[in-house]
Scaffold this active site. Structure first.
Site, PDB file in Angstrom:
ATOM      1  N   CYS A   1      -4.810   1.808   7.433  1.00  0.00           N
ATOM      2  CA  CYS A   1      -3.514   1.010   6.755  1.00  0.00           C
ATOM      3  C   CYS A   1      -3.473  -0.298   7.075  1.00  0.00           C
ATOM      4  O   CYS A   1      -3.680  -0.861   8.241  1.00  0.00           O
ATOM      5  CB  CYS A   1      -2.316   1.620   7.669  1.00  0.00           C
ATOM      6  SG  CYS A   1      -1.972   3.537   7.080  1.00  0.00           S
TER       7      CYS A   1
ATOM      8  N   CYS B   1       4.023  -6.361   8.106  1.00  0.00           N
ATOM      9  CA  CYS B   1       4.837  -5.944   9.236  1.00  0.00           C
ATOM     10  C   CYS B   1       5.103  -6.894  10.462  1.00  0.00           C
ATOM     11  O   CYS B   1       3.976  -7.810  10.531  1.00  0.00           O
ATOM     12  CB  CYS B   1       4.374  -4.815  10.020  1.00  0.00           C
ATOM     13  SG  CYS B   1       5.363  -3.968  11.441  1.00  0.00           S
TER      14      CYS B   1
ATOM     15  N   CYS C   1      -3.003  -2.237  14.688  1.00  0.00           N
ATOM     16  CA  CYS C   1      -2.718  -2.147  13.065  1.00  0.00           C
ATOM     17  C   CYS C   1      -3.046  -3.521  12.432  1.00  0.00           C
ATOM     18  O   CYS C   1      -2.807  -4.348  12.626  1.00  0.00           O
ATOM     19  CB  CYS C   1      -1.108  -1.887  13.329  1.00  0.00           C
ATOM     20  SG  CYS C   1      -0.506  -1.864  11.672  1.00  0.00           S
TER      21      CYS C   1
ATOM     22  N   GLU D   1       0.939  -1.273   0.127  1.00  0.00           N
ATOM     23  CA  GLU D   1      -0.022  -0.054   0.265  1.00  0.00           C
ATOM     24  C   GLU D   1       1.076   1.171   0.030  1.00  0.00           C
ATOM     25  O   GLU D   1       1.895   1.394   0.530  1.00  0.00           O
ATOM     26  CB  GLU D   1      -1.074   0.157   1.190  1.00  0.00           C
ATOM     27  CG  GLU D   1      -2.011  -0.901   1.216  1.00  0.00           C
ATOM     28  CD  GLU D   1      -2.545  -0.817   2.585  1.00  0.00           C
ATOM     29  OE1 GLU D   1      -3.605  -1.625   2.591  1.00  0.00           O
ATOM     30  OE2 GLU D   1      -2.529   0.015   3.277  1.00  0.00           O
TER      31      GLU D   1
ATOM     32  N   CYS E   1       1.594  -4.659  16.209  1.00  0.00           N
ATOM     33  CA  CYS E   1       0.861  -3.866  17.248  1.00  0.00           C
ATOM     34  C   CYS E   1      -0.423  -4.292  17.182  1.00  0.00           C
ATOM     35  O   CYS E   1      -1.001  -4.461  16.180  1.00  0.00           O
ATOM     36  CB  CYS E   1       1.555  -2.399  16.744  1.00  0.00           C
ATOM     37  SG  CYS E   1       2.835  -1.668  16.724  1.00  0.00           S
TER      38      CYS E   1
ATOM     39  N   CYS F   1       2.625   8.708   1.503  1.00  0.00           N
ATOM     40  CA  CYS F   1       2.855   7.825   2.799  1.00  0.00           C
ATOM     41  C   CYS F   1       3.233   6.650   2.270  1.00  0.00           C
ATOM     42  O   CYS F   1       2.497   5.737   1.625  1.00  0.00           O
ATOM     43  CB  CYS F   1       1.398   7.771   3.626  1.00  0.00           C
ATOM     44  SG  CYS F   1       1.695   6.602   4.990  1.00  0.00           S
TER      45      CYS F   1
END
Length: 415
Positions: free
Chosen positions: A383, A162, A169, A137, A166, A155
């Site tokens: 996101c 990832c 997220c 993205e 977290c 961005c």
């Protein structure tokens, strides 16, 4: 300005080859050292891409293909000014040179846009389909100021997924595949410029992934965006949730860009529940590194704080956060981010009244604070969510010949 950002010469012999001699050069990778100039080393492990190379690099490459050095300048113009995506479309170059580049395995390094989603406020989220069929993205955020000037922020992602996971997220929920390479980061900015038909003015490394876990490629991309795409260092921000020893390393380069630290909690116990990786990087150690970063670079650190309703958004949390920042010196700015709801999350977005009370408590404690404007909240596409709709593992071969057409949909972004 660092010496490492002043030299970028590709380690390819200058001996001229005979015209039309086909040469298969190794792919190149930039090596950074705080105390020595930036150099480029060879690697056979990656495809050979032109995007990310400097004008001097491209001149050396042209010489090695038996061309005049000005052909390298033409390459540079085609890649960074004309933004041509395919070598066969380099019509300024002789057909023989184009053929030689392609036969030697070189490519521009631009990926197709797999999906485009546009929010009602003009924010655009793109999915780029990489060479290995993985999706990433990137987001374009246009903001018009009082004078009518438009700032366009890109961005960008630094990893496919990832690994830090977290709890709030969506990217972490989609798993982790690999680090992005230099050109795969740079091309995101060019893709945003292509869609908006205007130059990107600001870049934030706040998309998918943890930039500090891919610091080498992030620094390479940062250098290219600054020197070749012509975006000022002060217009770029590198974000991190905190990776041991990485902030010290970044400080040694003395970049003029902003460091944004995703804190999300005012104490260690609460932070561990929100950011699992905090267990290996205690809050005191993180804040100590932030203090040293400010001393080393004279650049204030931006503290990113995602407000989660009923979890970390109380006035008491704000007071505790202010005490924490004052205890570790000065040079901090707090950026409050009201949580963007994502599918399957137990967290909720705080009410505006709670957000304002949190900000007021920080300001009364003499902490500079801003509340990040939420873009496209009505779409429920924070996101990582768009990518997760289509892919948690690499796409299967059946998708390879399928081009999804851009769609006008709402979207919600947190970057």
């Amino acid at each position: 300005m660092l010496a490492l950002l002043q030299h970028c010469s590709m380690a390819i012999p200058l001996a001229r080859a005979a015209p039309h001699t086909r040469i298969r050069s190794c792919s190149t990778a930039i090596t950074f050292s705080p105390s020595s100039p930036l150099t480029i080393s060879h690697s056979q492990s990656h495809s050979q891409v032109l995007l990310g190379m400097s004008e001097k690099d491209l001149q050396h490459l042209a010489l090695n293909f038996g061309q005049e050095s000005f052909r390298g300048k033409q390459l540079y113009h085609l890649i960074y000014q004309r933004k041509v995506k395919d070598i066969q479309d380099f019509i300024l170059l002789p057909q023989g040179f184009r053929n030689d580049l392609k036969e030697a395995g070189w490519k521009v390094g631009r990926s197709p846009i797999f999906r485009t989603v546009t929010a009602v406020d003009g924010t655009v989220k793109l999915l780029l389909k990489l060479e290995d069929s993985r999706l990433i993205e990137t987001v374009g955020i246009p903001v018009e100021d009082d004078k009518g000037s438009v700032r366009l922020t890109a961005c960008v992602s630094s990893q496919v997924g990832c690994p830090l996971r977290c709890s709030f997220c969506a990217t972490g929920k989609g798993g982790f595949s690999r680090n992005l390479r230099r050109h795969e980061i740079v091309e995101q900015v060019l893709a945003i410029e292509e869609v908006f038909k205007r130059r990107v003015t600001n870049v934030v490394f706040m998309g998918m992934g943890e930039p500090m876990l891919n610091l080498k490629a992030v620094l390479e991309a940062h250098h290219c965006l600054n020197k070749d795409v012509k975006i000022g260092q002060r217009m770029m921000t590198i974000s991190t949730v905190g990776v041991p020893n990485s902030i010290k390393k970044l400080a040694s380069y003395k970049l003029q860009s902003t460091l944004a630290v995703s804190l999300h909690a005012p104490n260690q116990k609460l932070r561990e529940t929100i950011v699992p990786s905090a267990k290996s990087y205690p809050l005191d150690a993180l804040m100590s590194d932030c203090r040293e970063y400010y001393r080393e670079t004279s650049r204030r650190v931006s503290i990113e704080y995602a407000l989660l309703a009923g979890v970390n958004d109380k006035v008491d949390h704000a007071v505790e956060l202010a005490e924490l920042l004052h205890a570790w010196g000065h040079g901090y700015h707090v950026n409050l981010i009201p949580f963007n709801p994502i599918e399957g999350s137990e967290y909720r977005r705080p009410y505006k009244k709670a957000v304002q009370a949190f900000a007021d408590a920080l300001e009364s404690s003499k902490i500079t604070v801003t509340v990040r404007q939420t873009r496209g909240l009505d779409a429920n596409a924070a996101c990582g969510q768009l990518r997760n709709r289509f892919q948690k593992t690499p796409l299967v071969t059946d998708f390879d010949n399928t081009e999804c057409q851009p769609q006008n949909l709402d979207l919600s972004v947190t970057c």
